[in-house]
Design an enzyme around this catalytic site. Structure first.
Site, mmCIF file in Angstrom:
data_model
loop_
_atom_site.group_PDB
_atom_site.id
_atom_site.type_symbol
_atom_site.label_atom_id
_atom_site.label_comp_id
_atom_site.label_asym_id
_atom_site.label_seq_id
_atom_site.Cartn_x
_atom_site.Cartn_y
_atom_site.Cartn_z
ATOM 1 N N GLN A 186 0.798 -1.227 0.000
ATOM 2 C CA GLN A 186 0.000 0.000 0.000
ATOM 3 C C GLN A 186 0.835 1.284 0.000
ATOM 4 O O GLN A 186 0.408 2.286 -0.586
ATOM 5 C CB GLN A 186 -0.967 -0.011 1.180
ATOM 6 C CG GLN A 186 -2.011 -1.104 1.075
ATOM 7 C CD GLN A 186 -2.939 -1.153 2.271
ATOM 8 O OE1 GLN A 186 -3.255 -0.137 2.881
ATOM 9 N NE2 GLN A 186 -3.373 -2.350 2.626
ATOM 10 N N VAL B 86 -13.000 -13.449 9.822
ATOM 11 C CA VAL B 86 -13.367 -13.697 11.218
ATOM 12 C C VAL B 86 -14.706 -13.042 11.508
ATOM 13 O O VAL B 86 -14.940 -11.873 11.175
ATOM 14 C CB VAL B 86 -12.289 -13.150 12.170
ATOM 15 C CG1 VAL B 86 -12.752 -13.247 13.622
ATOM 16 C CG2 VAL B 86 -10.983 -13.918 11.986
ATOM 17 N N CYS C 113 -1.015 6.263 7.595
ATOM 18 C CA CYS C 113 -0.040 7.169 6.996
ATOM 19 C C CYS C 113 -0.571 8.596 6.940
ATOM 20 O O CYS C 113 -1.135 9.036 5.930
ATOM 21 C CB CYS C 113 0.377 6.721 5.603
ATOM 22 S SG CYS C 113 1.798 7.669 5.010
ATOM 23 N N CYS D 296 7.303 8.182 7.956
ATOM 24 C CA CYS D 296 6.453 8.690 6.884
ATOM 25 C C CYS D 296 7.334 9.397 5.862
ATOM 26 O O CYS D 296 7.740 10.542 6.082
ATOM 27 C CB CYS D 296 5.404 9.649 7.448
ATOM 28 S SG CYS D 296 4.199 10.194 6.225
#
Length: 557
Positions: free
Chosen positions: A189, A224, A307, A487
Site C-alpha cells: 500500500q 473472522v 499514513c 512517513c
C-alpha cells in the site's frame, strides 16, 4: 466471473466487476444481489458501478450488504424474500461467495434437510458444516468443538500479519501457525502514492497472497466473525470454529467511504479520486496529467488514519507535475485538513510548509469533508474551529483527491478485545492485550498512540514475536516498542522529507544526518523510497528479516 451453482434459481460468486455483468447476462442470469458492503476491500468496485452496468443490460439488482461473518437470521430472511421477488436465475456475490452461500443455507433451513444444504453447498465449493451446527444448535455457533486448532493464530495477512508470522517462524519453526485472511491479493500500500504520482505502475504493488505467505504457515482463506477469548476460539465466516493457544490480531483498519455523503456514488469518475484504493490510484495520475487549469482539492479526515502524510503526498506530487509542466499558475490548489496543523511533529513542518508555498497551496485547517456531488463538481465541508460555531462551506472543484475517514473493522469494534473507541486495547510498550494475556496486536488496528504506517508494523513485528516467544518460555515480555513510525513525504519527484519519530513526537532517525537529514528534503530518501523499500518489503520484511529493527530489550533488575 466464477459463478457456482447452488440450485436452478441461484448461483453464488466471489466479487464481480462491472465487466462481469455482461458475462452474467450471457449466462442467463436475470438479477444480481450484492452481499458485500462497499469499502470492505482495497480493490473492490462499489455496488453503484455494478448496478449501473446491470441496468444498462436490463438486469435487476439488490444491495443486501452483510458484514463479514455477521450473518443474522433477519438477513437470511431478507435474502430468502429477495429470491422469491426477483426474476431468476439470480447471481449473488460477496468477497468469496461464502456469505451468499451462508444466507441461502439459513434461509432454507426450515424447509430443507441439513444433508441437502450440505450437499448443495459442497457441490458449489463451500463448506457449510459450521452453518449446519448453528442451525441445529438453535442459531448459536458452539465453540466447544473446533474445526481446527493451532499454537498461534494471526488474524490479518497484511504487512503486520505476514511479517510477524515470519518473525515467529524464524524463532520457533516448530510452532503450528495459521494466518486468517480472505483476500486473494496482498498489496504494498505505501506504493499507491507513487502510482498516483506516475512513478510506479499499479501492478508493481500487488502479489498473490499465496506467493507471499511465509513457508510453513497455514493460510485460512476466510473472514473472522467473532472472538471468544474466554474459550480461546474464533468463529469464522460459515460458522467454522478455530481454536488457538496464542492469538495475534492485525487485520488493519476499515476505510469508511460511506461516511461522506455521495462519495461512493462518484468515486473513480467526475474528477473524484483517491490513492487509498488500488484501482483508483491510476485515475489520480490520469487526472493530474490531464489538468491544465481549474481547482484541485486534497482532503485529510480526522485522525487516526493510515499514513498521516499520505493526503499531502498526493498534493506535493501533483503540484510538482503542474510546476514542471508550466501550468501551476493556472491551478488553484486547496488543502482541506480536518486537523489544526500541517504535520503532527513540528520538526518537519518548516520543510513541508516551504513546499506548500512553492505550489501556492492554500491551507484550510479544521475543514472536514462531509458530502460530495460528483456530477455538479461540488463538495461540502464542516468547518469547526476551536473558537467558533461549526458551519458548512460549499467548494467547487475540477479535481478532488479524497482520503476517507478510517475506523477499526466492525468485527473488532464489537468484540471483547476493543477499547471504548473500538481499537484493540494493548499495552503500548509490549503490545500485549491489557485483559487477555495470550493475545497481542500490532499494525493499524491497535490503540497504541503511534503513527499507523507500514514502517511502524515493520518495527512492531519482531517485538510481538519476541514477547510471544517469551510467554511460551514462561518469561515476562522483554521487548519494548518505542512508538517508532516513519512517513516518507514525497515533496517533489526526486526528493523526500523522511519523517521518523516515536511516542510523543520524539525524533528517531535511522541514519546519521550526513546520510539523510529527515527534516530536510533529500535525494537519498527518494532513492530509499523508490528503489530500495519496495524490494525490501517483498524480500525481507515479509520474510522475517529484521534488519535495523532488532527489538529493544529490557531486563529485570
Amino acid at each position: 466471473m466464477d459463478a457456482r451453482t447452488i440450485n436452478a434459481g441461484l448461483s453464488v460468486s466471489p466479487q464481480i466487476t462491472a465487466d462481469d455483468v455482461q458475462t452474467a447476462k450471457d449466462h442467463g442470469f436475470r438479477a444480481i444481489i450484492c452481499n458485500r458492503p462497499d469499502g470492505e476491500g482495497m480493490d473492490q468496485p462499489n455496488f453503484e458501478e455494478i448496478e449501473t452496468a446491470a441496468k444498462a443490460l436490463g438486469l435487476e439488482t439488490r444491495y443486501l450488504p452483510i458484514t463479514a461473518g455477521k450473518v443474522q437470521d433477519a438477513d437470511a430472511t431478507a435474502f430468502g424474500k429477495l429470491l422469491t421477488e426477483l426474476p431468476g436465475p439470480v447471481l449473488a456475490y460477496c468477497r468469496t461467495g461464502t456469505r451468499s452461500a451462508t444466507l441461502w443455507s439459513l434461509a432454507v433451513a426450515k424447509d430443507k434437510p441439513v444433508s441437502d444444504i450440505l450437499a448443495a453447498t459442497k457441490a458449489a465449493g463451500y463448506d457449510m458444516a459450521g452453518v449446519v451446527r448453528r442451525i441445529v444448535n438453535g442459531g448459536k455457533t458452539p465453540t466447544d468443538r473446533a474445526d481446527a486448532q493451532f499454537d498461534v493464530v494471526i488474524v490479518g495477512g497484511g504487512a503486520a500479519g505476514l511479517s510477524v508470522a515470519a518473525s515467529i517462524r524464524s524463532r520457533k519453526p516448530d510452532l503450528d501457525i495459521a494466518v486468517i485472511d480472505p483476500a486473494d491479493i496482498h498489496y504494498y500500500q505505501p506504493g499507491w502514492t507513487m502510482v498516483g504520482g506516475g512513478i510506479f505502475g499499479a501492478a508493481k504493488t500487488a502479489k498473490t497472497m499465496g506467493s507471499v505467505m511465509p513457508a510453513g504457515v497455514h493460510w485460512i482463506k476466510s473472514a473472522v466473525a467473532a472472538f471468544e477469548p474466554a474459550d480461546n476460539a474464533l468463529i469464522l465466516d460459515g460458522c467454522r470454529v478455530v481454536k488457538y493457544r496464542r492469538l495475534i490480531v492485525c487485520p488493519g483498519l476499515k476505510l469508511d467511504w460511506n461516511r461522506v455523503e455521495g462519495l461512493v456514488d462518484t468515486l473513480g469518475q467526475n474528477g473524484v479520486t483517491s490513492n487509498y484504493r488500488y484501482d483508483l490510484a491510476p485515475y489520480t495520475w490520469n487526472l493530474v496529467k490531464g489538468m491544465k487549469q481549474g481547482r484541485a482539492i486534497f482532503t485529510q479526515p480526522p485522525m487516526p488514519i493510515k499514513c498521516a502524510g499520505a493526503p499531502q503526498k498526493a498534493l506535493y506530487l501533483s503540484g510538482d507535475h503542474w510546476h514542471r509542466e508550466g501550468v501551476l499558475d493556472q491551478i488553484d490548489i486547496q488543502f482541506m485538513n480536518a486537523g489544526g496543523v500541517l504535520f503532527g511533529v513540528k520538526d518537519y513542518v518548516p520543510a513541508l510548509q516551504s513546499y506548500m508555498n512553492r505550489y501556492k497551496a492554500e491551507l484550510n485547517f479544521f475543514h472536514n469533508l462531509t458530502a460530495i456531488d460528483g456530477p455538479a463538481k461540488k463538495a461540502w465541508f464542516e468547518v469547526k474551529t476551536p473558537e467558533a460555531e461549526a458551519r458548512t462551506v460549499e467548494v467547487e472543484f475540477d479535481m478532488i483527491h479524497v482520503v476517507p475517514p478510517q475506523i477499526a473493522p466492525d468485527f473488532i469494534r464489537v468484540s471483547p478485545l476493543a477499547d471504548a473507541a473500538g481499537w484493540v486495547d494493548v499495552d503500548q510498550a509490549t503490545l500485549r492485550h491489557k485483559t487477555f494475556e495470550n493475545i497481542w496486536s500490532l499494525g493499524d488496528v491497535m490503540n497504541a498512540p503511534n503513527a499507523k504506517t507500514a514502517a511502524a508494523a515493520r518495527m512492531q513485528a519482531p517485538i510481538v514475536a519476541e514477547n510471544l516467544c517469551d510467554d511460551i518460555e514462561g518469561r515476562s515480555p522483554t521487548a519494548i516498542y518505542n512508538g517508532y513510525g516513519s512517513c516518507p513525504l514525497t515533496v517533489e519527484k526526486g526528493k523526500i522529507v523522511l519523517a521518523e519519530f516515536g511516542y510523543g513526537g520524539t525524533l528517531l532517525p535511522s541514519f546519521p544526518k550526513w546520510v539523510i537529514d529527515g527534516t530536510r528534503p533529500s535525494r537519498a530518501a527518494w532513492l530509499l523510497k523508490e528503489q530500495i523499500l519496495p524490494p525490501f518489503y517483498w524480500k525481507a520484511m515479509l520474510r522475517g528479516k529484521e534488519w535495523m529493527v532488532k527489538p529493544e530489550k529490557v531486563t529485570a533488575r
